[in-house]
Design a protein around this motif. Sequence first.
Motif, PDB file in Angstrom:
ATOM      1  N   ALA A   1       0.845  -1.196   0.000  1.00  0.00           N
ATOM      2  CA  ALA A   1       0.000   0.000   0.000  1.00  0.00           C
ATOM      3  C   ALA A   1       0.880   1.246   0.000  1.00  0.00           C
ATOM      4  O   ALA A   1       2.084   1.180   0.225  1.00  0.00           O
ATOM      5  N   GLU A   2       0.259   2.385  -0.240  1.00  0.00           N
ATOM      6  CA  GLU A   2       1.008   3.654  -0.254  1.00  0.00           C
ATOM      7  C   GLU A   2       1.670   3.942   1.087  1.00  0.00           C
ATOM      8  O   GLU A   2       2.742   4.510   1.145  1.00  0.00           O
ATOM      9  N   GLN A   3       1.019   3.566   2.160  1.00  0.00           N
ATOM     10  CA  GLN A   3       1.550   3.776   3.515  1.00  0.00           C
ATOM     11  C   GLN A   3       2.356   2.547   3.939  1.00  0.00           C
ATOM     12  O   GLN A   3       1.826   1.439   3.952  1.00  0.00           O
ATOM     13  N   ASP A   4       3.627   2.728   4.253  1.00  0.00           N
ATOM     14  CA  ASP A   4       4.448   1.611   4.725  1.00  0.00           C
ATOM     15  C   ASP A   4       3.954   1.132   6.080  1.00  0.00           C
ATOM     16  O   ASP A   4       3.486   1.937   6.896  1.00  0.00           O
ATOM     17  N   PRO A   5       4.081  -0.178   6.338  1.00  0.00           N
ATOM     18  CA  PRO A   5       3.709  -0.662   7.669  1.00  0.00           C
ATOM     19  C   PRO A   5       4.686  -0.128   8.722  1.00  0.00           C
ATOM     20  O   PRO A   5       5.816   0.261   8.397  1.00  0.00           O
ATOM     21  N   ARG A   6       4.235  -0.114   9.958  1.00  0.00           N
ATOM     22  CA  ARG A   6       5.110   0.311  11.048  1.00  0.00           C
ATOM     23  C   ARG A   6       6.200  -0.734  11.261  1.00  0.00           C
ATOM     24  O   ARG A   6       5.960  -1.928  11.123  1.00  0.00           O
TER      25      ARG A   6
ATOM     26  N   GLY B   1       7.918  -8.018  11.876  1.00  0.00           N
ATOM     27  CA  GLY B   1       8.060  -9.442  12.207  1.00  0.00           C
ATOM     28  C   GLY B   1       6.765 -10.205  11.998  1.00  0.00           C
ATOM     29  O   GLY B   1       6.763 -11.298  11.414  1.00  0.00           O
ATOM     30  N   GLU B   2       5.662  -9.639  12.465  1.00  0.00           N
ATOM     31  CA  GLU B   2       4.357 -10.283  12.313  1.00  0.00           C
ATOM     32  C   GLU B   2       3.974 -10.399  10.842  1.00  0.00           C
ATOM     33  O   GLU B   2       3.492 -11.446  10.388  1.00  0.00           O
ATOM     34  N   ILE B   3       4.197  -9.338  10.089  1.00  0.00           N
ATOM     35  CA  ILE B   3       3.858  -9.360   8.666  1.00  0.00           C
ATOM     36  C   ILE B   3       4.722 -10.387   7.930  1.00  0.00           C
ATOM     37  O   ILE B   3       4.227 -11.124   7.071  1.00  0.00           O
ATOM     38  N   ALA B   4       5.999 -10.459   8.274  1.00  0.00           N
ATOM     39  CA  ALA B   4       6.888 -11.439   7.639  1.00  0.00           C
ATOM     40  C   ALA B   4       6.383 -12.855   7.881  1.00  0.00           C
ATOM     41  O   ALA B   4       6.368 -13.681   6.962  1.00  0.00           O
ATOM     42  N   GLU B   5       5.952 -13.145   9.090  1.00  0.00           N
ATOM     43  CA  GLU B   5       5.435 -14.489   9.393  1.00  0.00           C
ATOM     44  C   GLU B   5       4.158 -14.777   8.615  1.00  0.00           C
ATOM     45  O   GLU B   5       3.961 -15.888   8.112  1.00  0.00           O
ATOM     46  N   ARG B   6       3.289 -13.795   8.506  1.00  0.00           N
ATOM     47  CA  ARG B   6       2.059 -13.992   7.722  1.00  0.00           C
ATOM     48  C   ARG B   6       2.391 -14.247   6.264  1.00  0.00           C
ATOM     49  O   ARG B   6       1.826 -15.150   5.627  1.00  0.00           O
TER      50      ARG B   6
ATOM     51  N   LEU C   1      12.116  -3.829   5.149  1.00  0.00           N
ATOM     52  CA  LEU C   1      10.971  -3.413   4.348  1.00  0.00           C
ATOM     53  C   LEU C   1      11.138  -3.893   2.907  1.00  0.00           C
ATOM     54  O   LEU C   1      10.174  -4.349   2.288  1.00  0.00           O
ATOM     55  N   GLY C   2      12.336  -3.826   2.386  1.00  0.00           N
ATOM     56  CA  GLY C   2      12.602  -4.331   1.041  1.00  0.00           C
ATOM     57  C   GLY C   2      12.301  -5.810   0.924  1.00  0.00           C
ATOM     58  O   GLY C   2      11.703  -6.268  -0.059  1.00  0.00           O
ATOM     59  N   GLN C   3      12.696  -6.568   1.933  1.00  0.00           N
ATOM     60  CA  GLN C   3      12.411  -8.003   1.915  1.00  0.00           C
ATOM     61  C   GLN C   3      10.909  -8.258   2.009  1.00  0.00           C
ATOM     62  O   GLN C   3      10.377  -9.126   1.318  1.00  0.00           O
ATOM     63  N   LEU C   4      10.221  -7.515   2.862  1.00  0.00           N
ATOM     64  CA  LEU C   4       8.762  -7.661   2.950  1.00  0.00           C
ATOM     65  C   LEU C   4       8.114  -7.370   1.598  1.00  0.00           C
ATOM     66  O   LEU C   4       7.187  -8.077   1.180  1.00  0.00           O
ATOM     67  N   ARG C   5       8.596  -6.349   0.916  1.00  0.00           N
ATOM     68  CA  ARG C   5       8.037  -6.009  -0.398  1.00  0.00           C
ATOM     69  C   ARG C   5       8.301  -7.112  -1.409  1.00  0.00           C
ATOM     70  O   ARG C   5       7.439  -7.427  -2.232  1.00  0.00           O
TER      71      ARG C   5
ATOM     72  N   SER D   1      12.972 -18.759   3.412  1.00  0.00           N
ATOM     73  CA  SER D   1      14.078 -19.233   4.239  1.00  0.00           C
ATOM     74  C   SER D   1      14.991 -18.112   4.742  1.00  0.00           C
ATOM     75  O   SER D   1      15.817 -18.336   5.622  1.00  0.00           O
ATOM     76  N   GLU D   2      14.840 -16.916   4.195  1.00  0.00           N
ATOM     77  CA  GLU D   2      15.687 -15.799   4.610  1.00  0.00           C
ATOM     78  C   GLU D   2      15.155 -15.150   5.879  1.00  0.00           C
ATOM     79  O   GLU D   2      13.957 -14.908   6.010  1.00  0.00           O
ATOM     80  N   ALA D   3      16.079 -14.850   6.781  1.00  0.00           N
ATOM     81  CA  ALA D   3      15.710 -14.124   8.000  1.00  0.00           C
ATOM     82  C   ALA D   3      15.452 -12.664   7.653  1.00  0.00           C
ATOM     83  O   ALA D   3      16.041 -12.119   6.719  1.00  0.00           O
ATOM     84  N   LEU D   4      14.584 -12.050   8.397  1.00  0.00           N
ATOM     85  CA  LEU D   4      14.291 -10.633   8.209  1.00  0.00           C
ATOM     86  C   LEU D   4      15.499  -9.822   8.694  1.00  0.00           C
ATOM     87  O   LEU D   4      15.943  -9.990   9.832  1.00  0.00           O
TER      88      LEU D   4
END
Length: 103
Positions: free
Chosen positions: A16-21, A26-31, A76-80, A65-68
């Motif tokens: 989304a236009e607004q980056d997550p906090r 960590g929670e988003i990465a797990e999801r 944030l780049g990895q989440l994207r 398999s990559e750690a955050l």
Amino acid sequence: MKPLEAIVDDVGDVLAEQDPRESEFGEIAERLRGDLLRLVAIAKSAGDGDAEVCPLLRRAHTLRSEALPDDSRQALGQLRRMAGVVNDLLERLVETNIVKEVA
């Protein structure tokens, strides 16, 4: 089992236009890892060997398999990247009629 619409929401949380906090990374990465796992399982069970899905499956495996990273920009780049693969894989599964279209 998590509905596919919730997977779309996870992607939206990152792209989304607004980056997550940063506190949510960590929670988003797990999801997203769970989303990748689910979509990979769906793609593999379909077993059609789609040439466009195969590279996405490899990328999904690598990202899961990559750690955050500790650095917030890198994290944030990895989440994207994870959200992008989730989105691309879901779109391809819809295009090939393996899953029904989701909102």
